[in-house]
Design a protein around this motif. Sequence first.
Motif, PDB file in Angstrom:
ATOM      1  N   THR A  20      14.884 -24.961 -56.516  1.00 38.31           N
ATOM      2  CA  THR A  20      16.156 -25.369 -55.918  1.00 38.31           C
ATOM      3  C   THR A  20      15.950 -26.706 -55.205  1.00 38.31           C
ATOM      4  O   THR A  20      14.999 -26.872 -54.447  1.00 38.31           O
ATOM      5  CB  THR A  20      16.605 -24.316 -54.879  1.00 38.31           C
ATOM      6  N   SER A  21      16.849 -27.652 -55.439  1.00 41.39           N
ATOM      7  CA  SER A  21      16.683 -28.962 -54.807  1.00 41.39           C
ATOM      8  C   SER A  21      17.174 -28.915 -53.352  1.00 41.39           C
ATOM      9  O   SER A  21      17.948 -28.028 -52.963  1.00 41.39           O
ATOM     10  CB  SER A  21      17.461 -30.031 -55.581  1.00 41.39           C
ATOM     11  N   LEU A  22      16.745 -29.900 -52.585  1.00 38.85           N
ATOM     12  CA  LEU A  22      17.218 -30.036 -51.203  1.00 38.85           C
ATOM     13  C   LEU A  22      18.744 -30.081 -51.164  1.00 38.85           C
ATOM     14  O   LEU A  22      19.390 -29.494 -50.295  1.00 38.85           O
ATOM     15  CB  LEU A  22      16.644 -31.336 -50.614  1.00 38.85           C
ATOM     16  N   TRP A  23      19.331 -30.768 -52.148  1.00 39.11           N
ATOM     17  CA  TRP A  23      20.790 -30.941 -52.159  1.00 39.11           C
ATOM     18  C   TRP A  23      21.470 -29.617 -52.465  1.00 39.11           C
ATOM     19  O   TRP A  23      22.501 -29.296 -51.862  1.00 39.11           O
ATOM     20  CB  TRP A  23      21.181 -32.020 -53.171  1.00 39.11           C
ATOM     21  N   GLN A  24      20.896 -28.851 -53.387  1.00 38.46           N
ATOM     22  CA  GLN A  24      21.470 -27.534 -53.688  1.00 38.46           C
ATOM     23  C   GLN A  24      21.333 -26.601 -52.482  1.00 38.46           C
ATOM     24  O   GLN A  24      22.205 -25.784 -52.212  1.00 38.46           O
ATOM     25  CB  GLN A  24      20.775 -26.913 -54.899  1.00 38.46           C
ATOM     26  N   GLY A  25      20.209 -26.736 -51.779  1.00 37.18           N
ATOM     27  CA  GLY A  25      19.954 -25.842 -50.657  1.00 37.18           C
ATOM     28  C   GLY A  25      20.778 -26.160 -49.428  1.00 37.18           C
ATOM     29  O   GLY A  25      20.942 -25.288 -48.565  1.00 37.18           O
TER      30      GLY A  25
END
Length: 500
Positions: free
Chosen positions: A4-9
């Motif tokens: 999971t990317s930082l942006w998704q998280g």
Amino acid sequence: MDTTSLWQGTAARTACLPTLQTDIVIDVAIVGGGITGLTTAMRLLEGGMRVAIVEAGRVGGGSSGHSTGNLYATLDGGLHALARMRGGDTARAVVAGRNAAIDLIEATVARHGLACGFRRVPWHLIAADASHVGIIEAEHAAAVDAGLPASLVDGAGIGLNPAVELEQALRIHGQAQFQPLDYLRQLLLRIAGADCLVFENTRVLAVDDAAGVVRTEQGSVTARHIVLATHTPVGIHLVQSQLEVVREYAIAAPLHDSVPEPGVYWSLGRDRYSLRSFTEHGRPCLVVVGSAHPAGAEAVGEERFRHLDEYARDRFPIGPVEYRWSAQRYRSKDGLPFIGRNVDAARAWIATGFSGDGLVYGTLAGMLVADGILERANPWHALYDPARLAAGKRPDGFERERTEPAEPDSPPPLDAPRQAALADLPPCRSRKLEVDGHPVAVYRREDGVLLAVAGKCTHMGCDLNWNDAETSWDCPCHGSRFGPDGRVLEGPALVPLGRA
Ligand code: FES
């Protein structure tokens, strides 16, 4: 491993949109709900068109949501390198177009009140050792020639922890950063409606350019124009023969002090890294991107993330890594993306070859494609026109454009003796076999279950390699990636791998 990317998280949650379950007719079908697709949709709506966006997963969940969130007018591959290859006029035109794209993002944020942390920041290119000072000076000259507000700075003036090696640096003022997924999700909420239909979790199975039909599992979209906004166009297209595919990794970890001043920092040394900070609810973290390699390379493992972790930990007081993700770049061999009506196409428009500069090029592509469909002049149309592909002879396999499912290789099922021979394969490990002349790719899940799929890519038949960092079978030819169960994760392949 969770990628999971930082942006998704950290993005604000939004409700999932429906899957396409019927046949619809509309002005423009847009395949792909990343920054290219949404920008194209926004501009077409402003021009009075009705559009439908068809996204295989969630909007922004592909490359846009796995990017760096950095927006800059210069280029990942070097502005001076482009000027040397294509001339100073081309470099100046590229910068002008990319500046216009950043301005459009800023204007869109302001117009729609998008809470995505957009802010203007300086961009830096840092020589980590003396051998890279020449590149900094060449980039400085090219940036100034292209009209960018560029200056050379030393370590004291750069706002970065002194533990980061720095011989000399270039700074360009007025570049930008944002949270890319918040931007896209909020933009989607503003544009979705009766004239902008959006379908998530809707994978495209085929595109009929002549008839203007996009087919999905449970429905179809018939349109006068079809925009393939999928990072690389799905199906087999001549443009893919002109793209190199690179995979790159990213980590984000909390940072208690030594927080870099807001900005983009690219470090050139023995390896190359991109650094930035990001603050969520007052809690800063460090983002480090690097460890790039040709996509589909053999034996890619978790060491890619470990390498970034070590680099960051040696230079910053970071906590445990909280996010790990990766993304793909499609790099055009002639230095410029391909944006416009596809070669030999009646209705299909493509936008690809953005290299590592996709948030800005994707936005510019939305402007260019929409202008093309609306038959409006655009000063950068000729620069990126895919028509330049037609100049050469078509390589083998690319005799014609086709966006239709290929017949996947169907290996025979693994019989009991073959399964017994795999008893020594531990959980979370993979192996490649040959069964009755068919390459077979095998992965043992954590719970012990064996997943066996065809070892040949369904795009054009290249042999797949295991990617241990992301638990996927990756293709070295044009960037298709598949899950251990054979489902398509990304790239131009339309059909899953056959199960053995
Ligand atoms: Fe083209 Fe695999 S992506 S052969």
